[in-house]
Enzyme design. Structure first.
Site, mmCIF file in Angstrom:
data_model
loop_
_atom_site.group_PDB
_atom_site.id
_atom_site.type_symbol
_atom_site.label_atom_id
_atom_site.label_comp_id
_atom_site.label_asym_id
_atom_site.label_seq_id
_atom_site.Cartn_x
_atom_site.Cartn_y
_atom_site.Cartn_z
ATOM 1 C CD GLU A 266 10.150 50.120 -27.967
ATOM 2 O OE1 GLU A 266 11.395 49.640 -27.436
ATOM 3 O OE2 GLU A 266 9.478 49.104 -28.319
ATOM 4 C CG LEU B 134 12.449 44.733 -26.403
ATOM 5 C CD1 LEU B 134 11.485 43.504 -26.472
ATOM 6 C CD2 LEU B 134 13.580 44.733 -27.295
HETATM 7 N N1 PDD Z 1 16.729 46.181 -31.259
HETATM 8 N N2 PDD Z 1 13.262 48.381 -28.803
HETATM 9 C C1 PDD Z 1 13.106 47.967 -29.872
HETATM 10 C C2 PDD Z 1 11.915 47.800 -30.538
HETATM 11 C C3 PDD Z 1 14.449 47.097 -30.176
HETATM 12 O O1 PDD Z 1 14.356 46.403 -31.513
HETATM 13 C C4 PDD Z 1 15.472 47.017 -29.444
HETATM 14 C C5 PDD Z 1 16.791 46.238 -29.830
HETATM 15 C C6 PDD Z 1 15.487 47.797 -28.027
HETATM 16 C C7 PDD Z 1 16.628 47.894 -27.424
HETATM 17 O O2 PDD Z 1 17.039 46.485 -26.959
HETATM 18 P P1 PDD Z 1 18.404 46.185 -26.242
HETATM 19 O O3 PDD Z 1 19.131 47.147 -25.555
HETATM 20 O O4 PDD Z 1 18.201 44.901 -25.503
HETATM 21 O O5 PDD Z 1 19.226 45.924 -27.468
HETATM 22 C C8 PDD Z 1 14.390 48.505 -27.797
HETATM 23 C C9 PDD Z 1 17.840 45.148 -31.695
HETATM 24 C C10 PDD Z 1 19.025 45.748 -31.519
HETATM 25 C C11 PDD Z 1 17.779 44.666 -33.214
HETATM 26 O O6 PDD Z 1 16.561 44.579 -33.501
HETATM 27 O O7 PDD Z 1 18.429 44.731 -34.041
#
Ligand code: PDD
Length: 294
Positions: free
Chosen positions: A190, A214
């Site tokens: 990711e 995640l």
């Molecule tokens: N981060 N992977 C990682 C490691 C993340 O930290 C995030 C989100 C995602 C995407 O998840 P989602 O679609 O639920 O936002 C994937 C947030 C935005 C942050 O740390 O600011």
């Protein structure tokens, strides 16, 4: 601090700590807080569109999964958290914002094992999404690839983000906006704060849910849209070796929504920007957003 979250006056960046509201600039953390010492805490970041939190329940469900994974009991119910979020949004007066919430195992003298009597502590705040950020994620992203040096429990949304910070800083220093992380064998997991999709051989691919990524809320929304559009898709990891053959690469997250990637390590992703699938999926995603704006 004031206990009255029903107070309607506006604060620029209101914060809520264990039931009390104050301005973010006045919010403080205790020195012996375990999230500060050990990163012994979890968090969520939630987008607010036209004063409405987007997929709040999905974020709360993931907060529960993270809490369960580290044997942490959430100190507030979903209803209490949702109500605090509504109060903060109203107090902030912001339309386009994000909510950040964090739960720490609590305050205790420094000892690695869990303290017997510490009370978990929760903080929530709202900040406006800077227009520069909205503009940045509306543009195609430039990425670099960086080895994924994180631990093996990346499904937990833990505040331990040092490897993510280091990789993202590498991207910024290379003039890119996101780092695409890969494990041994070149398996793309990711991004540092996003999930990664690629269109390879006419099929959308992304790493399956596992301990190595995640489980993004945006990832799930996008997979559902892809299914509804009957776009060929497989939740199967791809490798660095396969990336040059991708006709589209996307970064997805709460903040980026779906952001097409223009180039990786200085080489352009072949194909139009945005690609055919990105355009179709983004249009449906916008409908989802418009439905909460209404
Ligand atoms: N981060 N992977 C990682 C490691 C993340 O930290 C995030 C989100 C995602 C995407 O998840 P989602 O679609 O639920 O936002 C994937 C947030 C935005 C942050 O740390 O600011």
């Amino acid at each position: 601090m004031n206990n009255n979250t029903g107070d309607d006056h506006q604060m620029p960046n209101p914060a809520w700590i264990d039931g009390k509201t104050c301005d973010l600039s006045e919010a403080t953390v205790r020195l012996e807080d375990r999230a500060y010492f050990f990163g012994d805490g979890i968090y969520e970041a939630i987008r607010v569109y036209s004063k409405n939190p987007f997929y709040l329940q999905a974020h709360l469900d993931r907060l529960h999964r993270s809490a369960d994974a580290i044997n942490l009991k959430l100190p507030y119910s979903d209803e209490e958290i949702s109500s605090a979020c509504s109060d903060l949004i109203r107090l902030s007066g912001y339309d386009e914002a994000y909510i950040y919430m964090q739960v720490s195992r609590g305050v205790a003298p420094r000892e690695h094992s869990f303290p017997k009597n510490a009370k978990p502590s929760m903080s929530i705040y709202v900040r406006e999404i800077p227009s520069a950020m909205i503009e940045q994620v509306a543009r195609p992203a430039a990425c670099i690839t960086v080895p994924d040096e994180r631990w093996m429990n990346c499904y937990i949304k833990s505040v331990n983000l040092l490897p993510n910070c280091l990789a993202r800083q590498q991207a910024v220093e290379a003039g890119a906006s996101e780092a695409i992380l890969y494990r041994p064998g070149g398996v793309v997991t990711e991004g540092t704060r996003s999930n990664i999709f690629a269109v390879i051989g006419g099929e959308v691919r992304t790493h399956p849910e596992s301990n190595l990524i995640l489980s993004g809320i945006t990832r799930r929304i996008i997979l559902d849209i892809i299914a509804s559009l009957r776009i060929p898709c497989r939740e199967e990891a791809f490798t660095l070796e396969e990336l040059p053959s991708a006709s589209e690469v996307w970064v997805t997250s709460t903040i980026s929504e779906l952001q097409p990637v223009a180039g990786i390590n200085g080489s352009a992703v072949k194909g139009n920007l945005p690609g055919e699938y990105a355009k179709a999926v983004k249009a449906e995603f916008k409908k989802e957003v418009d439905s909460v704006r209404a």
